[in-house]
Design an enzyme around this catalytic site. Sequence first.
Site, PDB file in Angstrom:
ATOM      1  CD1 TRP A 322      28.492  49.771  21.721  1.00 18.68           C
ATOM      2  CD2 TRP A 322      28.685  47.820  22.796  1.00 18.68           C
ATOM      3  NE1 TRP A 322      28.186  48.766  20.833  1.00 18.68           N
ATOM      4  CE2 TRP A 322      28.297  47.568  21.461  1.00 18.68           C
ATOM      5  CE3 TRP A 322      28.864  46.742  23.659  1.00 18.68           C
ATOM      6  CZ2 TRP A 322      28.102  46.271  20.985  1.00 18.68           C
ATOM      7  CZ3 TRP A 322      28.674  45.468  23.178  1.00 18.68           C
ATOM      8  CH2 TRP A 322      28.295  45.239  21.856  1.00 18.68           C
ATOM      9  CG  HIS A 323      28.157  45.602  27.073  1.00 20.09           C
ATOM     10  ND1 HIS A 323      29.452  46.042  26.973  1.00 20.09           N
ATOM     11  CD2 HIS A 323      28.165  44.318  26.622  1.00 20.09           C
ATOM     12  CE1 HIS A 323      30.210  45.063  26.497  1.00 20.09           C
ATOM     13  NE2 HIS A 323      29.461  44.014  26.281  1.00 20.09           N
ATOM     14  N   GLY A 324      24.753  48.862  27.385  1.00 23.80           N
ATOM     15  CA  GLY A 324      23.385  49.211  27.735  1.00 23.80           C
ATOM     16  C   GLY A 324      23.285  50.565  28.382  1.00 23.80           C
ATOM     17  CG  PHE A 466      24.034  44.388  24.682  1.00 23.73           C
ATOM     18  CD1 PHE A 466      23.184  44.978  25.595  1.00 23.73           C
ATOM     19  CD2 PHE A 466      24.664  43.210  25.012  1.00 23.73           C
ATOM     20  CE1 PHE A 466      22.967  44.399  26.840  1.00 23.73           C
ATOM     21  CE2 PHE A 466      24.454  42.616  26.257  1.00 23.73           C
ATOM     22  CZ  PHE A 466      23.613  43.211  27.156  1.00 23.73           C
TER      23      PHE A 466
END
Length: 466
Positions: A322-324, A466
């Site tokens: 999810w963060h990247g 993000f």
Amino acid sequence: MSYLSIEFGLLFIVFFAIYWAFNLLPKFQNALLLVSSYLIVSSYSWQFALILGVYTSVTYLISIMISVSKDHAKSWLIFGLIISISNLALFKYFDFFRQELQALLNVFHIPILLPLFSVLIPIGISFYTFHSVSYLVSVKRKEIEVAKFWDFALFLSFFPSIVAGPINRAKDFLPQISVCEPRQILEPYRAFILIMMSIIKVYCLGGWINDAWVNPIFANPLEFSVIDLLVGVYAYAIQIYLNFSGYTDLVTGIALLLGFRLPINFNQPYLSLNLRHFWARWHISLSQWIRDYIYIPLGGNRKGFTRTQINVLLAMFLSGLWHGAGINFIIWGICHGIGIVALNIGDRFFGRDVISQRSPFIARLLTWHYVCFTWLFFYCENLSDALDYLMALTHNVMIKPQYWQAFLIIMVAYLVYPMCKNLPNLATVLLSKVNKLCLPVIMILILWCVIYFAPSGMPDFIYASF
């Protein structure tokens, strides 16, 4: 438009005056918030606003079908989740997975050529996707009724939290939107302290740490000693905390001034005694969302010890993804998953919290270092850069340190920090005793000091990407 810019500050003052001029008309206030939120999204790109509008409309129609369908509500919910995930995957992960998907198609001799183009990630897409998922699930569970369309549109686009969170739950935030009674400014002194803390954290301390220690050391780690490299690791851990918690402070203060409450997102995470405690204190709204919508639906801890550890690894893997869209973020998430699994195994065979019960300081120190070194994968753009940094830590023992003073400063700050955790509450109490007419003078003085001591340039919000 940066929320820390002078332009935003001046526009917000004007908006604030107009907003509270209609304090007897909360529906009109909602309209002002909705228009302002879409204008802010449009300031990044008008396409972003269009994507948000289309996504809002489609999600809302699905929520109606969930509500009115007695026999097919679950199917509509699944369809809504597929739409949400597909929308996020298209814009955020298409480039990352395109090569892998193309290779898979070639293996099976499927004559499809995926297009070669870069997809620009719409601002706030991760956050309004999570908001919409909580809404659809709450409607399915009968926790809330289907909201009015414009209330739902504001819920997804609410400008304080759309850029970088925190993640709002539909059952908690929609009632704040749909009020009929006049709103009030909530905790104005606390809001003032939060905004000032944000400016100091992000603009001054975070920017200065980044320019003085983080950027120079990470630019070429092979030239620095072990002490210097530790300074770089510690400094980035401090910077990302100051940046993200500073953003949360800012938007929480803005929301309070507008009559809204946002969820708590940080609670002194670097005082955690283990990784479980860390994730109960860091980005709390995300941690709880992953727990409630991924970890528990996977089975949580209800299907045996081994299955629990698999669920933990899957949840943390998805947190990293999810963060990247990059292998470095996936490794970061997996490292935290492995750390929690190791902690659970240790609890099972040696007793729960055996280290923290015997020595809380050692437990905190171990947790701090584990978190700091996992930040390496978060910061570095690719895996090779992170490995180079780790390699330098083991080979540059004989190089003379250049940042030994910084090392001492960070050590002192780490020891003193537990004694300072109540300073914001103390400052709020003290400020409440000050004459309100003095507040503008105090704000101007703080802003002048920040601008004087802060490095040049406008700092970015790290989590906005993000």
